[in-house]
Design a protein around this motif. Structure first.
Motif, short mmCIF file in Angstrom:
data_model
loop_
_atom_site.label_atom_id
_atom_site.label_comp_id
_atom_site.label_asym_id
_atom_site.label_seq_id
_atom_site.Cartn_x
_atom_site.Cartn_y
_atom_site.Cartn_z
N MET A 48 0.83 -1.17 0.00
CA MET A 48 0.00 0.00 0.00
C MET A 48 0.89 1.25 0.00
SD MET A 48 -3.14 0.58 2.46
CE MET A 48 -3.20 1.93 3.54
N ALA A 49 0.68 2.12 -0.95
CA ALA A 49 1.50 3.33 -1.07
C ALA A 49 1.10 4.34 0.00
CB ALA A 49 1.32 3.94 -2.45
N ARG A 50 2.07 5.06 0.48
CA ARG A 50 1.82 6.08 1.49
C ARG A 50 1.32 7.35 0.84
NH1 ARG A 50 6.30 6.10 6.16
NH2 ARG A 50 4.86 5.17 7.58
N SER A 51 0.39 7.97 1.49
CA SER A 51 -0.10 9.26 1.05
C SER A 51 0.93 10.32 1.44
CB SER A 51 -1.44 9.54 1.75
OG SER A 51 -1.69 10.91 1.83
N PRO A 52 1.10 11.37 0.61
CA PRO A 52 2.05 12.42 0.98
C PRO A 52 1.71 13.10 2.29
CG PRO A 52 1.34 12.67 -1.30
CD PRO A 52 0.53 11.57 -0.70
N LYS A 53 0.44 13.01 2.74
CA LYS A 53 0.06 13.64 4.00
C LYS A 53 0.56 12.87 5.20
CE LYS A 53 -3.98 15.79 2.01
NZ LYS A 53 -5.40 15.81 1.89
N ARG A 54 0.90 11.60 5.02
CA ARG A 54 1.37 10.77 6.13
C ARG A 54 2.88 10.53 6.00
NH1 ARG A 54 -0.49 5.73 7.41
NH2 ARG A 54 0.23 6.29 9.46
N LEU A 55 3.64 11.57 6.07
CA LEU A 55 5.09 11.46 5.94
C LEU A 55 5.68 10.97 7.25
CD1 LEU A 55 5.76 14.75 4.01
CD2 LEU A 55 5.65 12.46 3.07
N GLU A 56 6.76 10.25 7.13
CA GLU A 56 7.45 9.70 8.30
C GLU A 56 8.02 10.84 9.14
OE1 GLU A 56 8.69 7.16 10.98
OE2 GLU A 56 7.72 6.43 9.17
N PRO A 57 7.52 11.04 10.37
CA PRO A 57 8.00 12.15 11.20
C PRO A 57 9.50 12.08 11.50
CG PRO A 57 6.10 11.08 12.21
CD PRO A 57 6.48 10.28 11.01
N ARG A 58 10.03 10.86 11.65
CA ARG A 58 11.46 10.72 11.96
C ARG A 58 12.31 11.26 10.82
NH1 ARG A 58 13.68 5.17 11.67
NH2 ARG A 58 11.47 4.87 11.36
N THR A 59 11.92 10.98 9.58
CA THR A 59 12.68 11.46 8.43
C THR A 59 12.56 12.97 8.32
OG1 THR A 59 12.30 9.38 7.28
CG2 THR A 59 12.99 11.25 5.94
N ARG A 60 11.37 13.50 8.54
CA ARG A 60 11.19 14.95 8.47
C ARG A 60 12.04 15.64 9.53
NH1 ARG A 60 5.08 16.61 7.99
NH2 ARG A 60 6.13 18.57 7.67
N ARG A 61 12.03 15.11 10.73
CA ARG A 61 12.84 15.70 11.81
C ARG A 61 14.32 15.60 11.46
NH1 ARG A 61 12.56 19.27 16.09
NH2 ARG A 61 14.46 18.92 17.23
N GLY A 62 14.72 14.47 10.87
CA GLY A 62 16.11 14.30 10.44
C GLY A 62 16.51 15.32 9.40
N LEU A 63 15.62 15.62 8.47
CA LEU A 63 15.91 16.63 7.45
C LEU A 63 16.10 18.00 8.09
CD1 LEU A 63 13.39 15.63 4.67
CD2 LEU A 63 15.88 15.63 4.48
N ILE A 64 15.20 18.34 9.00
CA ILE A 64 15.29 19.64 9.66
C ILE A 64 16.58 19.76 10.46
CG2 ILE A 64 14.23 21.05 11.49
CD1 ILE A 64 11.50 19.99 10.43
N GLU A 65 16.92 18.71 11.20
CA GLU A 65 18.16 18.74 11.99
C GLU A 65 19.39 18.81 11.09
OE1 GLU A 65 17.89 15.35 14.56
OE2 GLU A 65 16.42 16.33 15.86
N ARG A 66 19.37 18.06 10.00
CA ARG A 66 20.52 18.05 9.08
C ARG A 66 20.72 19.43 8.45
NH1 ARG A 66 24.76 14.74 8.93
NH2 ARG A 66 23.46 13.01 9.48
N LEU A 67 19.63 20.07 8.05
CA LEU A 67 19.73 21.41 7.46
C LEU A 67 20.19 22.42 8.50
CD1 LEU A 67 16.58 21.38 5.17
CD2 LEU A 67 18.98 21.37 4.44
N LYS A 68 19.77 22.26 9.74
CA LYS A 68 20.19 23.18 10.81
C LYS A 68 21.69 23.04 11.08
CE LYS A 68 19.40 25.98 14.35
NZ LYS A 68 18.92 27.34 14.20
N CYS A 69 22.16 21.82 11.17
CA CYS A 69 23.56 21.57 11.52
C CYS A 69 24.53 21.80 10.36
CB CYS A 69 23.73 20.15 12.03
SG CYS A 69 22.92 19.84 13.60
N ASP A 70 24.12 21.37 9.16
CA ASP A 70 25.05 21.38 8.03
C ASP A 70 24.77 22.46 6.99
OD1 ASP A 70 26.22 19.20 9.24
OD2 ASP A 70 25.09 17.75 8.06
N GLY A 71 23.69 23.22 7.15
CA GLY A 71 23.38 24.28 6.21
C GLY A 71 22.74 23.76 4.93
N PRO A 72 22.59 24.64 3.94
CA PRO A 72 21.90 24.29 2.70
C PRO A 72 22.52 23.08 2.00
CG PRO A 72 22.28 26.64 2.81
CD PRO A 72 23.04 26.03 3.95
#
Length: 94
Positions: A1-25
């Motif tokens: 079953m494919a995931r809807s874009p509205k149900r994104l994995e929170p862990r991955t989203r948080r990882g993206l935010i942290e990675r951008l904060k620590c390492d920049g663009p």
């Protein structure tokens, strides 16, 4: 079953935010490699975060091929990171 874009994995989203904060663009490929997920999955998360106003991008020219999108956090993403300045100021005044 494919995931809807509205149900994104929170862990991955948080990882993206942290990675951008620590390492920049960064581009989606670098973020995908750092998080161990596919570049397409990262792009889906980034577009969702962009709709929420948490990230934005700037296109930069590459020697070959299309311009790359370098993603970065917006000021709205600051809410994910505690601001210790107020506590420090109060402790210094005390």
């Amino acid at each position: 079953m494919a995931r809807s874009p509205k149900r994104l994995e929170p862990r991955t989203r948080r990882g993206l935010i942290e990675r951008l904060k620590c390492d920049g663009p960064q581009d989606a490929g670098a973020l995908a490699e750092a998080l161990g997920v596919s570049a397409m999955a990262v792009r889906q998360h980034l577009y969702a975060l962009e709709r929420e106003g948490l990230v934005t991008f700037e296109e930069t020219a590459r020697p070959v091929g299309r311009p790359a999108k370098l993603w970065r956090l917006t000021a709205a993403a600051d809410r994910f990171f505690p601001d210790g300045h107020a506590e420090l100021t109060l402790s210094l005044l005390a």
